[in-house]
Design an enzyme around this catalytic site. Structure first.
Site, short mmCIF file in Angstrom:
data_model
loop_
_atom_site.label_atom_id
_atom_site.label_comp_id
_atom_site.label_asym_id
_atom_site.label_seq_id
_atom_site.Cartn_x
_atom_site.Cartn_y
_atom_site.Cartn_z
N ARG A 45 -34.35 1.73 -12.57
CA ARG A 45 -34.15 2.78 -11.61
C ARG A 45 -34.02 2.25 -10.19
O ARG A 45 -33.55 2.93 -9.31
CB ARG A 45 -35.34 3.74 -11.69
N GLU A 101 -28.06 -4.73 -8.76
CA GLU A 101 -29.50 -4.88 -9.07
C GLU A 101 -30.29 -4.72 -7.77
O GLU A 101 -29.78 -5.03 -6.69
CB GLU A 101 -29.62 -6.28 -9.71
N ASP A 102 -31.52 -4.24 -7.85
CA ASP A 102 -32.32 -4.10 -6.63
C ASP A 102 -32.89 -5.45 -6.17
O ASP A 102 -32.64 -5.90 -5.05
CB ASP A 102 -33.43 -3.04 -6.80
N ASP A 105 -36.11 -11.43 -9.19
CA ASP A 105 -37.44 -12.02 -9.00
C ASP A 105 -37.54 -13.22 -9.95
O ASP A 105 -37.04 -14.30 -9.63
CB ASP A 105 -38.44 -10.90 -9.31
N LYS A 133 -35.80 -13.07 -4.46
CA LYS A 133 -37.02 -13.85 -4.23
C LYS A 133 -36.81 -15.19 -4.93
O LYS A 133 -37.23 -15.37 -6.08
CB LYS A 133 -38.23 -13.16 -4.86
N PHE A 154 -44.72 -8.45 -2.80
CA PHE A 154 -44.35 -7.28 -3.60
C PHE A 154 -43.84 -6.21 -2.64
O PHE A 154 -44.54 -5.81 -1.71
CB PHE A 154 -45.54 -6.76 -4.42
N VAL A 155 -42.60 -5.77 -2.86
CA VAL A 155 -41.97 -4.85 -1.91
C VAL A 155 -41.69 -3.49 -2.54
O VAL A 155 -41.59 -3.37 -3.77
CB VAL A 155 -40.66 -5.45 -1.32
N ASP A 161 -39.96 0.67 -6.39
CA ASP A 161 -41.27 1.33 -6.56
C ASP A 161 -42.43 0.36 -6.73
O ASP A 161 -42.25 -0.80 -7.10
CB ASP A 161 -41.23 2.20 -7.82
P1 IMP Z 1 -37.13 -10.06 -12.78
O1 IMP Z 1 -36.72 -9.80 -14.21
O2 IMP Z 1 -38.47 -10.73 -12.70
O3 IMP Z 1 -36.07 -10.77 -11.97
O4 IMP Z 1 -37.42 -8.68 -12.14
C1 IMP Z 1 -36.46 -7.80 -11.77
C2 IMP Z 1 -37.00 -6.41 -11.66
O5 IMP Z 1 -38.41 -6.39 -11.42
C3 IMP Z 1 -36.37 -5.75 -10.48
O6 IMP Z 1 -35.19 -5.11 -10.85
C4 IMP Z 1 -37.44 -4.78 -10.04
O7 IMP Z 1 -37.31 -3.57 -10.73
C5 IMP Z 1 -38.74 -5.44 -10.44
N1 IMP Z 1 -39.35 -6.11 -9.28
C6 IMP Z 1 -39.31 -7.41 -8.97
N2 IMP Z 1 -39.94 -7.66 -7.81
C7 IMP Z 1 -40.39 -6.46 -7.38
C8 IMP Z 1 -41.11 -6.04 -6.20
O8 IMP Z 1 -41.46 -6.82 -5.29
N3 IMP Z 1 -41.36 -4.70 -6.11
C9 IMP Z 1 -41.00 -3.81 -7.07
N4 IMP Z 1 -40.31 -4.15 -8.16
C10 IMP Z 1 -40.02 -5.47 -8.32
#
Ligand code: IMP
Length: 180
Positions: A45, A101-102, A105, A133, A154-155, A161
């Protein structure tokens, strides 16, 4: 719902986000110039605010579709296991795709979704993430366009969210816990 008390410190203002999106949209419009079949895919979302602002700056004929993936649950740590909660409505075989993508991470989500969509044989696929990140990366993946590099914080806000809260903030803020 978050279980520990926290405050939110502004990290990226609404104005900076809007200015960056204008530039990104110009580059994306140039890259996909001439296409009549771009599908902009929002990863739900967290990307819903970003994609809404981005598509309104694109000077291209587009369609919009959504995919929901989840890896965080209600915590601030990735589970590293990506689940697809909702698939695309349309077909992307032979089409140009921009995946929105938002945050990237650990990279598990982007890698998983890109692999899944590439298996459907789009003509071209590019990716964009509002936030990156880099210091948290665990798998080798990068988005083609990145709005902002951010530190390991953490943002929330601008669609993003913490345990489903704070998506409606107009800026990106960092979560600071006020009690141990
Ligand atoms: P990844 O699979 O670890 O790259 O995570 C990606 C997803 O984790 C993002 O699309 C976000 O929905 C969530 N996410 C990663 N970092 C944060 C954060 O700092 N705040 C909130 N959601 C996060």
């Amino acid at each position: 719902m978050p279980t520990r008390p926290y405050v939110i410190d502004e990290m990226i203002s609404a104005k900076s986000i809007a200015a960056r999106i204008e530039n990104l949209a110009r580059e994306i419009s140039d890259t996909f110039k001439g296409t009549d079949k771009l599908v902009v895919v929002g990863l739900l979302r967290g990307s819903f605010v970003f994609i809404a602002d981005l598509v309104r700056e694109l000077d291209l004929p587009i369609e919009v579709d959504f995919l929901e993936a989840t890896s965080y649950g209600d915590s601030t740590e990735s589970s590293r296991e990506v689940k697809i909660m909702k698939d695309l409505r349309g077909k992307i075989g032979g089409r140009d795709v921009l995946l929105v993508e938002d945050i990237v991470d650990t990279g598990f989500t982007l890698k998983h979704v890109v692999g899944m969509l590439n298996a459907r044989k789009p003509a071209h696929m590019k990716t964009i993430a509002l936030l990156n990140k880099q210091s948290r990366r665990e798998v080798d993946v990068t988005a083609d366009w990145i709005g902002f590099e951010i530190p390991d914080e953490f943002v929330v806000g601008y669609g993003i969210d913490f345990a489903q809260r704070n998506r409606n903030l107009p800026f990106i803020g960092k979560v600071r816990f006020t009690e141990e």
